[in-house]
Design a protein around this motif. Structure first.
Motif, PDB file in Angstrom:
ATOM      1  N   LEU A  68       0.815  -1.217   0.000  1.00 13.71           N
ATOM      2  CA  LEU A  68       0.000   0.000   0.000  1.00 13.71           C
ATOM      3  C   LEU A  68       0.849   1.267   0.000  1.00 13.71           C
ATOM      4  CD1 LEU A  68      -2.750  -1.082   2.529  1.00 13.71           C
ATOM      5  CD2 LEU A  68      -2.937  -0.901   0.053  1.00 13.71           C
ATOM      6  N   VAL A  69       2.094   1.120   0.462  1.00 14.44           N
ATOM      7  CA  VAL A  69       2.975   2.276   0.474  1.00 14.44           C
ATOM      8  C   VAL A  69       4.061   2.015  -0.573  1.00 14.44           C
ATOM      9  CG1 VAL A  69       4.572   3.628   1.877  1.00 14.44           C
ATOM     10  CG2 VAL A  69       2.479   2.737   2.887  1.00 14.44           C
ATOM     11  N   GLU A  70       4.327   3.007  -1.394  1.00 11.14           N
ATOM     12  CA  GLU A  70       5.181   2.797  -2.562  1.00 11.14           C
ATOM     13  C   GLU A  70       6.605   2.380  -2.218  1.00 11.14           C
ATOM     14  OE1 GLU A  70       4.266   2.799  -5.864  1.00 11.14           O
ATOM     15  OE2 GLU A  70       2.277   2.760  -4.960  1.00 11.14           O
ATOM     16  N   GLU A  71       7.317   3.244  -1.524  1.00  9.36           N
ATOM     17  CA  GLU A  71       8.721   2.934  -1.273  1.00  9.36           C
ATOM     18  C   GLU A  71       9.007   2.931   0.222  1.00  9.36           C
ATOM     19  OE1 GLU A  71      12.881   4.546  -3.109  1.00  9.36           O
ATOM     20  OE2 GLU A  71      11.145   4.261  -4.394  1.00  9.36           O
ATOM     21  N   ARG A  72       9.835   1.986   0.649  1.00 13.61           N
ATOM     22  CA  ARG A  72      10.167   1.912   2.067  1.00 13.61           C
ATOM     23  C   ARG A  72      11.139   3.023   2.436  1.00 13.61           C
ATOM     24  NH1 ARG A  72       8.765  -2.272   4.664  1.00 13.61           N
ATOM     25  NH2 ARG A  72       8.874  -3.630   2.861  1.00 13.61           N
ATOM     26  N   GLU A  73      10.807   3.753   3.506  1.00 10.34           N
ATOM     27  CA  GLU A  73      11.678   4.827   3.980  1.00 10.34           C
ATOM     28  C   GLU A  73      13.014   4.220   4.424  1.00 10.34           C
ATOM     29  OE1 GLU A  73      10.720   8.123   4.462  1.00 10.34           O
ATOM     30  OE2 GLU A  73       8.701   7.805   3.655  1.00 10.34           O
ATOM     31  N   VAL A  74      14.089   4.957   4.148  1.00 15.65           N
ATOM     32  CA  VAL A  74      15.410   4.431   4.489  1.00 15.65           C
ATOM     33  C   VAL A  74      15.585   4.304   6.014  1.00 15.65           C
ATOM     34  CG1 VAL A  74      16.684   6.612   4.524  1.00 15.65           C
ATOM     35  CG2 VAL A  74      17.823   4.513   3.728  1.00 15.65           C
ATOM     36  N   ASP A  75      14.848   5.140   6.766  1.00 19.17           N
ATOM     37  CA  ASP A  75      14.950   5.051   8.231  1.00 19.17           C
ATOM     38  C   ASP A  75      13.764   4.303   8.857  1.00 19.17           C
ATOM     39  OD1 ASP A  75      12.964   6.868   7.841  1.00 19.17           O
ATOM     40  OD2 ASP A  75      13.882   8.499   8.986  1.00 19.17           O
ATOM     41  N   ALA A  76      13.120   3.437   8.045  1.00 20.65           N
ATOM     42  CA  ALA A  76      11.931   2.729   8.524  1.00 20.65           C
ATOM     43  C   ALA A  76      12.205   1.928   9.795  1.00 20.65           C
ATOM     44  CB  ALA A  76      11.397   1.806   7.427  1.00 20.65           C
ATOM     45  N   LEU A  77      13.420   1.392   9.920  1.00 21.09           N
ATOM     46  CA  LEU A  77      13.752   0.597  11.107  1.00 21.09           C
ATOM     47  C   LEU A  77      14.643   1.374  12.077  1.00 21.09           C
ATOM     48  CD1 LEU A  77      14.481  -2.798   9.313  1.00 21.09           C
ATOM     49  CD2 LEU A  77      12.466  -2.221  10.685  1.00 21.09           C
ATOM     50  N   ALA A  78      15.309   2.401  11.553  1.00 17.53           N
ATOM     51  CA  ALA A  78      16.228   3.177  12.388  1.00 17.53           C
ATOM     52  C   ALA A  78      15.470   4.145  13.288  1.00 17.53           C
ATOM     53  CB  ALA A  78      17.210   3.939  11.500  1.00 17.53           C
ATOM     54  N   LYS A  79      14.356   4.657  12.780  1.00 14.99           N
ATOM     55  CA  LYS A  79      13.553   5.597  13.558  1.00 14.99           C
ATOM     56  C   LYS A  79      12.570   4.796  14.400  1.00 14.99           C
ATOM     57  CE  LYS A  79      10.741   9.412  12.468  1.00 14.99           C
ATOM     58  NZ  LYS A  79       9.938   9.838  11.323  1.00 14.99           N
ATOM     59  N   ARG A  80      12.824   4.750  15.682  1.00 15.70           N
ATOM     60  CA  ARG A  80      11.966   3.935  16.563  1.00 15.70           C
ATOM     61  C   ARG A  80      11.462   4.811  17.716  1.00 15.70           C
ATOM     62  NH1 ARG A  80      16.511   1.107  15.612  1.00 15.70           N
ATOM     63  NH2 ARG A  80      17.248   1.505  17.733  1.00 15.70           N
ATOM     64  N   PRO A  81      10.413   5.602  17.448  1.00 16.77           N
ATOM     65  CA  PRO A  81       9.957   6.588  18.435  1.00 16.77           C
ATOM     66  C   PRO A  81       9.286   5.974  19.663  1.00 16.77           C
ATOM     67  CG  PRO A  81       8.506   6.577  16.524  1.00 16.77           C
ATOM     68  CD  PRO A  81       9.646   5.674  16.195  1.00 16.77           C
ATOM     69  N   TYR A  82       8.760   4.750  19.536  1.00 16.93           N
ATOM     70  CA  TYR A  82       8.015   4.175  20.661  1.00 16.93           C
ATOM     71  C   TYR A  82       8.675   2.897  21.170  1.00 16.93           C
ATOM     72  CZ  TYR A  82       4.677   7.394  18.671  1.00 16.93           C
ATOM     73  OH  TYR A  82       4.084   8.516  18.170  1.00 16.93           O
ATOM     74  N   PRO A  83       9.043   2.867  22.432  1.00 17.45           N
ATOM     75  CA  PRO A  83       9.673   1.659  22.996  1.00 17.45           C
ATOM     76  C   PRO A  83       8.619   0.577  23.266  1.00 17.45           C
ATOM     77  CG  PRO A  83       9.482   3.364  24.672  1.00 17.45           C
ATOM     78  CD  PRO A  83       8.921   3.944  23.422  1.00 17.45           C
ATOM     79  N   PHE A  84       8.299  -0.196  22.235  1.00 16.01           N
ATOM     80  CA  PHE A  84       7.265  -1.227  22.382  1.00 16.01           C
ATOM     81  C   PHE A  84       7.612  -2.230  23.473  1.00 16.01           C
ATOM     82  CE2 PHE A  84       6.293   0.163  17.990  1.00 16.01           C
ATOM     83  CZ  PHE A  84       4.949   0.443  18.169  1.00 16.01           C
ATOM     84  N   SER A  85       8.891  -2.352  23.763  1.00 17.98           N
ATOM     85  CA  SER A  85       9.322  -3.265  24.815  1.00 17.98           C
ATOM     86  C   SER A  85      10.715  -2.832  25.260  1.00 17.98           C
ATOM     87  CB  SER A  85       9.357  -4.691  24.262  1.00 17.98           C
ATOM     88  OG  SER A  85      10.114  -5.522  25.104  1.00 17.98           O
ATOM     89  N   VAL A  86      11.043  -3.070  26.517  1.00 12.05           N
ATOM     90  CA  VAL A  86      12.400  -2.758  26.995  1.00 12.05           C
ATOM     91  C   VAL A  86      12.971  -3.948  27.767  1.00 12.05           C
ATOM     92  CG1 VAL A  86      12.400  -0.242  27.024  1.00 12.05           C
ATOM     93  CG2 VAL A  86      11.328  -1.485  28.909  1.00 12.05           C
ATOM     94  N   VAL A  87      12.775  -5.128  27.193  1.00 11.84           N
ATOM     95  CA  VAL A  87      13.255  -6.359  27.822  1.00 11.84           C
ATOM     96  C   VAL A  87      14.711  -6.595  27.411  1.00 11.84           C
ATOM     97  CG1 VAL A  87      12.988  -8.868  27.750  1.00 11.84           C
ATOM     98  CG2 VAL A  87      10.981  -7.414  28.047  1.00 11.84           C
ATOM     99  N   GLY A  88      15.517  -7.031  28.336  1.00 12.20           N
ATOM    100  CA  GLY A  88      16.942  -7.237  28.061  1.00 12.20           C
ATOM    101  C   GLY A  88      17.233  -8.529  27.303  1.00 12.20           C
ATOM    102  N   VAL A  89      18.482  -8.631  26.828  1.00 14.06           N
ATOM    103  CA  VAL A  89      18.931  -9.823  26.112  1.00 14.06           C
ATOM    104  C   VAL A  89      19.675 -10.732  27.087  1.00 14.06           C
ATOM    105  CG1 VAL A  89      20.560 -10.643  24.351  1.00 14.06           C
ATOM    106  CG2 VAL A  89      19.084  -8.673  23.879  1.00 14.06           C
TER     107      VAL A  89
END
Ligand SMILES: [Zn+2]
Ligand SMILES: [Zn+2]
Length: 367
Positions: free
Chosen positions: A341-362
């Motif tokens: 539905l969206v033409e081109e993927r933004e180059v920062d699609a994964l780099a820009k992460r404004p919302y911390p959906f989770s903060v679980v450690g590794v």
């Protein structure tokens, strides 16, 4: 146009039998189109490398792409999960909006892609309780993701002629818009299908020869269960720090795919990447950028990745419904980017992460 010339829409049908006077014809009932589409997506076959009349059981089953007891069980509430896939499939009913919807866990994440015997035997190592992270378990999860993507792509390509009937009764201008969109979509899908057919063959032979030298894996084990599970494969186009890795639709080289499983093994969430081929191509670069993220950002990053790249994604209902509306809207915009539905993927699609959906450690990493 001459009535017996091939139609302008690219269907390879003569104009007289295709788009001539289409604006005057009654629209095809949406219910019929949807049921024809569903039929395409439920045509079953066995994806096991040794599939064949002698080795398969007769029964093709609704095989889970995410193991039900371990993976889905960790996010199920009252027998239900929140399904991105079901939301995407309901897009026609929702007039183009995508909203994840509640789905029963029995049917969630399933595809008719294995016979009963092979589904049980092939995936036993990742289905049983206590199964752990290993190169072999990630290989199996990856194999299933690739089999699922191939199955879905085959169905999507078969579905194109059905979608091309959507413009009965519409003005010529609208017909042209619909057909042009479908045409470009179909070109991309056919291209993707050719890639997937060849990738699946390579996985089949890696399985049969028991040779995993071409297979690369990287996985992390989080310290608890995350509220999201997902399974699929995609072309890594952009990485987690905003670099372009490959640009789809350019050149004729085969694009490289990476499989991604976000599931639960041995009581904790595992994010596992697997790919065949080059050890320094786009999949490897993609994984390197993930490794470089601070550990506390990785859980949010994999959740955003699932929204961005995979339709086969499921959430714990209370978690999804409890998110601030702004976060949910952001997730839905990511889901849209994952569909065409969206033409081109933004180059920062994964780099820009404004919302911390989770903060679980590794807890540990592998590979
Ligand atoms: Zn036509
Ligand atoms: Zn079989």
């Amino acid at each position: 146009m001459h009535p017996y010339d091939p139609c302008w829409c690219g269907s390879n049908i003569k104009w007289k039998w295709c788009h001539k006077d289409r604006e005057k014809r009654p629209p095809v009932k949406i219910g019929r189109l949807l049921s024809e589409l569903r039929d395409q997506y439920s045509q079953g076959y066995c994806s096991h490398p040794d599939a064949g009349a002698e080795t398969c059981s007769q029964k093709i089953i609704r095989a889970h792409t995410i193991q039900r007891s371990g993976g889905l069980a960790g996010i199920t509430e009252a027998g239900h999960v929140m399904s991105v896939k079901a939301g995407v499939q309901a897009i026609f009913d929702n007039e183009g909006r995508i909203d994840p919807i509640l789905d029963g866990v029995r049917g969630a994440s399933t595809f008719n892609g294995f016979c009963n015997f092979h589904d049980t035997t092939l995936f036993r190592p990742v289905e049983i309780g206590g199964s752990t992270l290993s190169a072999e378990s990630v290989f199996l999860l990856t194999f299933r993701a690739i089999a699922y993507e191939l199955y879905t792509k085959r169905a999507a390509v078969r579905a194109v002629p059905i979608q091309q009937q959507m413009d009965y009764g519409a003005s010529f201008l609208k017909q042209a818009i619909v057909q042009q969109h479908l045409h470009y979509n179909a070109v991309g899908m056919k291209r993707g299908l050719i890639d997937l057919e060849s990738i699946k063959k390579r996985y089949d032979s890696a399985y049969r020869s028991n040779d995993r030298s071409e297979f690369s894996v990287y996985a992390v084990e989080f310290s608890e269960v995350l509220p999201v599970v997902a399974c699929g494969a995609f072309y890594p186009e952009v990485d987690f720090s905003g670099n372009q890795l490959q640009k789809l639709g350019r050149g004729s080289a085969e694009f490289e795919q990476i499989a991604f499983n976000l599931t639960i093994l041995n009581g904790v969430t595992v994010a596992a990447f697997g790919w065949l081929g080059s050890k320094n191509g786009p999949p490897a670069a993609f994984v390197e950028s993930f490794k470089e993220l601070p550990d506390l950002e990785k859980s949010a990053a994999v959740i955003q990745l699932a929204f961005e790249q995979l339709e086969n994604t499921y959430m714990r209902p209370s978690w999804w419904l409890g998110l601030p509306e702004e976060w949910r809207n952001f997730a839905v915009s990511k889901i849209k980017a994952g569909t065409s539905l969206v033409e081109e993927r933004e180059v920062d699609a994964l780099a820009k992460r404004p919302y911390p959906f989770s903060v679980v450690g590794v807890r540990s990493e592998f590979g």
